[in-house]
Write a protein that holds these residues in place. Structure first.
Motif, short mmCIF file in Angstrom:
data_model
loop_
_atom_site.label_atom_id
_atom_site.label_comp_id
_atom_site.label_asym_id
_atom_site.label_seq_id
_atom_site.Cartn_x
_atom_site.Cartn_y
_atom_site.Cartn_z
N LYS A 113 0.88 -1.30 0.36
CA LYS A 113 -0.05 0.04 -0.17
C LYS A 113 0.57 1.33 -0.05
O LYS A 113 0.78 2.11 -0.52
CB LYS A 113 -1.17 0.08 1.54
CG LYS A 113 -1.82 1.37 0.84
CD LYS A 113 -2.85 1.26 2.31
CE LYS A 113 -3.94 2.52 2.50
NZ LYS A 113 -4.05 2.93 1.91
N ASP A 114 1.76 1.49 0.75
CA ASP A 114 2.48 2.29 0.55
C ASP A 114 3.85 2.85 -0.90
O ASP A 114 4.03 4.37 -0.97
CB ASP A 114 3.69 2.11 1.85
CG ASP A 114 3.66 2.06 3.45
OD1 ASP A 114 2.30 2.74 4.03
OD2 ASP A 114 4.55 1.83 3.75
N THR A 157 1.42 2.61 -4.11
CA THR A 157 0.73 1.94 -4.62
C THR A 157 0.90 3.81 -5.02
O THR A 157 0.64 4.58 -6.08
CB THR A 157 -0.73 2.53 -3.95
OG1 THR A 157 -0.37 0.65 -3.47
CG2 THR A 157 -1.51 2.55 -4.74
N CYS A 158 0.81 5.05 -3.97
CA CYS A 158 0.46 6.58 -4.03
C CYS A 158 2.31 6.85 -4.84
O CYS A 158 1.95 7.40 -6.00
CB CYS A 158 0.35 7.26 -2.69
SG CYS A 158 -1.25 7.39 -2.43
N THR A 159 3.11 6.09 -4.74
CA THR A 159 4.45 6.74 -5.57
C THR A 159 4.54 6.52 -6.72
O THR A 159 4.40 6.69 -7.62
CB THR A 159 5.50 5.46 -4.53
OG1 THR A 159 5.55 6.53 -3.81
CG2 THR A 159 6.83 6.53 -5.69
N VAL A 189 1.53 6.03 -8.59
CA VAL A 189 0.09 7.12 -8.88
C VAL A 189 1.10 8.35 -9.36
O VAL A 189 0.66 8.53 -10.93
CB VAL A 189 -0.87 7.00 -8.32
CG1 VAL A 189 -1.94 8.03 -9.32
CG2 VAL A 189 -1.48 5.95 -8.46
N VAL A 190 0.67 8.73 -8.71
CA VAL A 190 2.33 10.12 -8.69
C VAL A 190 3.45 10.26 -9.83
O VAL A 190 3.32 10.85 -10.80
CB VAL A 190 2.73 10.42 -7.61
CG1 VAL A 190 3.91 11.50 -8.15
CG2 VAL A 190 2.08 10.51 -6.66
N ILE A 248 -7.54 6.20 -6.81
CA ILE A 248 -6.81 5.45 -5.81
C ILE A 248 -5.83 7.23 -4.88
O ILE A 248 -5.51 6.71 -4.02
CB ILE A 248 -5.96 5.06 -6.66
CG1 ILE A 248 -6.00 3.46 -7.14
CG2 ILE A 248 -4.58 4.53 -6.06
CD1 ILE A 248 -5.33 3.38 -8.27
N ALA A 249 -5.95 7.96 -6.19
CA ALA A 249 -5.37 9.36 -5.60
C ALA A 249 -6.04 9.81 -4.71
O ALA A 249 -5.96 10.74 -3.62
CB ALA A 249 -5.19 10.46 -6.89
N CYS A 299 -3.87 9.18 -1.41
CA CYS A 299 -3.30 9.57 -0.84
C CYS A 299 -2.92 11.27 -0.74
O CYS A 299 -2.64 12.27 -1.66
CB CYS A 299 -2.66 9.58 -2.79
SG CYS A 299 -2.53 8.07 -3.23
N ARG A 300 -2.59 11.44 0.54
CA ARG A 300 -3.24 13.12 0.75
C ARG A 300 -2.08 13.77 0.96
O ARG A 300 -1.23 12.65 0.94
CB ARG A 300 -3.69 12.60 2.37
CG ARG A 300 -4.41 12.04 2.54
CD ARG A 300 -6.04 13.09 2.22
NE ARG A 300 -8.01 12.28 2.43
CZ ARG A 300 -8.30 12.67 1.63
NH1 ARG A 300 -8.10 12.91 0.02
NH2 ARG A 300 -9.28 11.25 1.90
N ALA A 340 -0.26 13.80 -1.60
CA ALA A 340 1.08 13.13 -2.48
C ALA A 340 0.68 14.52 -3.73
O ALA A 340 -0.30 15.79 -3.76
CB ALA A 340 0.91 12.47 -3.32
#
Length: 52
Positions: A5-6, A8-10, A12-13, A37-38, A41-42, A44
């Motif tokens: 999970k950690d 995922t935001c990376t 997507v960005v 998904i985003a 991602c607070r 991001a």
């Protein structure tokens, strides 16, 4: 998508930055998934340098 999970935001960005850098498009399904998904991602931020 990454299994951790950690990551995922990376992911997507980086994916969005690549699309923007190269002026690539995304279909509706991809955009919907990215928005979903985003949402988790607070804080991001996407930054990119346009390709020349």
């Amino acid at each position: 998508m990454p299994l951790v999970k950690d990551d995922t935001c990376t992911y997507v960005v980086d994916w969005v930055a690549s699309k923007l850098r190269w002026k690539l498009t995304a279909d509706r399904a991809a955009l919907k998934a990215l928005h979903t998904i985003a949402g988790g991602c607070r804080g991001a931020r996407v930054s990119f340098t346009p390709a020349s």
